[in-house]
Design a protein around this motif. Structure first.
Motif, short mmCIF file in Angstrom:
data_model
loop_
_atom_site.label_atom_id
_atom_site.label_comp_id
_atom_site.label_asym_id
_atom_site.label_seq_id
_atom_site.Cartn_x
_atom_site.Cartn_y
_atom_site.Cartn_z
N GLU A 94 0.84 -1.21 0.00
CA GLU A 94 0.00 0.00 0.00
C GLU A 94 0.87 1.26 0.00
N HIS A 95 1.86 1.29 0.86
CA HIS A 95 2.73 2.46 0.94
C HIS A 95 3.64 2.58 -0.29
N LEU A 96 4.11 1.46 -0.80
CA LEU A 96 4.94 1.52 -2.01
C LEU A 96 4.13 1.99 -3.22
N SER A 97 2.85 1.61 -3.27
CA SER A 97 2.01 2.10 -4.37
C SER A 97 1.75 3.59 -4.22
N ASN A 98 1.64 4.08 -2.98
CA ASN A 98 1.52 5.53 -2.77
C ASN A 98 2.78 6.24 -3.24
N ALA A 99 3.94 5.62 -3.03
CA ALA A 99 5.19 6.20 -3.50
C ALA A 99 5.20 6.26 -5.03
N LEU A 100 4.64 5.24 -5.67
CA LEU A 100 4.53 5.26 -7.13
C LEU A 100 3.64 6.40 -7.61
N LEU A 101 2.60 6.71 -6.83
CA LEU A 101 1.69 7.79 -7.21
C LEU A 101 2.39 9.15 -7.25
N VAL A 102 3.28 9.41 -6.31
CA VAL A 102 3.92 10.73 -6.25
C VAL A 102 5.28 10.75 -6.92
N CYS A 103 5.73 9.62 -7.43
CA CYS A 103 7.04 9.54 -8.06
C CYS A 103 7.01 10.20 -9.43
N GLY A 104 8.09 10.90 -9.76
CA GLY A 104 8.20 11.55 -11.06
C GLY A 104 8.48 10.57 -12.19
N GLN A 105 9.13 9.46 -11.87
CA GLN A 105 9.47 8.45 -12.88
C GLN A 105 9.07 7.06 -12.36
N PRO A 106 7.77 6.76 -12.43
CA PRO A 106 7.30 5.50 -11.85
C PRO A 106 7.86 4.25 -12.53
N GLN A 107 8.17 4.32 -13.82
CA GLN A 107 8.71 3.15 -14.51
C GLN A 107 10.09 2.80 -13.99
N GLU A 108 10.90 3.82 -13.73
CA GLU A 108 12.23 3.57 -13.18
C GLU A 108 12.12 3.01 -11.77
N LEU A 109 11.18 3.53 -11.00
CA LEU A 109 10.98 3.03 -9.64
C LEU A 109 10.54 1.57 -9.66
N LEU A 110 9.69 1.21 -10.62
CA LEU A 110 9.27 -0.20 -10.74
C LEU A 110 10.45 -1.10 -11.05
N LYS A 111 11.38 -0.62 -11.87
CA LYS A 111 12.57 -1.43 -12.17
C LYS A 111 13.39 -1.66 -10.91
N VAL A 112 13.51 -0.62 -10.07
CA VAL A 112 14.24 -0.76 -8.81
C VAL A 112 13.52 -1.74 -7.90
N PHE A 113 12.19 -1.58 -7.81
CA PHE A 113 11.41 -2.49 -6.97
C PHE A 113 11.53 -3.93 -7.44
N LYS A 114 11.61 -4.14 -8.75
CA LYS A 114 11.70 -5.49 -9.29
C LYS A 114 12.96 -6.19 -8.81
N HIS A 115 14.04 -5.43 -8.69
CA HIS A 115 15.31 -6.03 -8.27
C HIS A 115 15.47 -6.09 -6.75
N THR A 116 14.72 -5.28 -6.00
CA THR A 116 14.93 -5.22 -4.56
C THR A 116 13.85 -5.93 -3.75
#
Length: 139
Positions: A94-116
């Protein structure tokens, strides 16, 4: 056959002549427009006004708003990490999806999340993305 060739030649000459006439028309009026002192003044005024005002006269980049978004982003990522470390995957996602909402580059953040993130948690986050998109479309 000579009649068809003559007709095609005439049509080609007319087409080329029309194109040349149109180009001359455009060049003449462009030169006339650029030579007009009022045009130059209006162009300078528009260029001076453009960087200062965005849509509706608002500023395009607001530093205070940017800082608040960065703080919110970091807070949501930290809360997500905290919940995940406690084993509460739903709250963490829930909190990580909120971070995706306010992130300027959500696709890059998803790539980081995929590896971590663990695969199970990342999959839960991927299932949450359509809901995030719906929230973005409503605002």
């Amino acid at each position: 056959m000579p009649c068809v060739r003559t007709l095609l030649g005439l049509l080609a000459a007319l087409a080329v002549g029309g194109a040349v006439a149109f180009l001359g028309y455009c060049l003449y009026f462009d030169r006339k427009r650029r030579g007009d002192p009022a045009f130059k003044r209006r162009l300078r005024d528009r260029r001076r006004a453009a960087p200062r005002a965005g849509a509706g006269g608002a500023q395009l980049w607001d530093p205070e708003k940017n800082e608040k978004l960065q703080e919110r982003f970091l807070q949501e990522v930290q809360m997500g990490e905290l919940w995940l470390s406690r084993g509460e995957h739903r709250m963490g996602v829930e909190h990580l999806s909120n971070a995706l909402l306010v992130c300027g580059q959500p696709q890059e953040l998803l790539k980081v999340f995929k590896h971590t993130l663990p695969p199970k948690v990342f999959e839960m986050l991927l299932h949450k993305i359509p809901l995030i998109c719906q929230l973005l479309n409503k605002t």
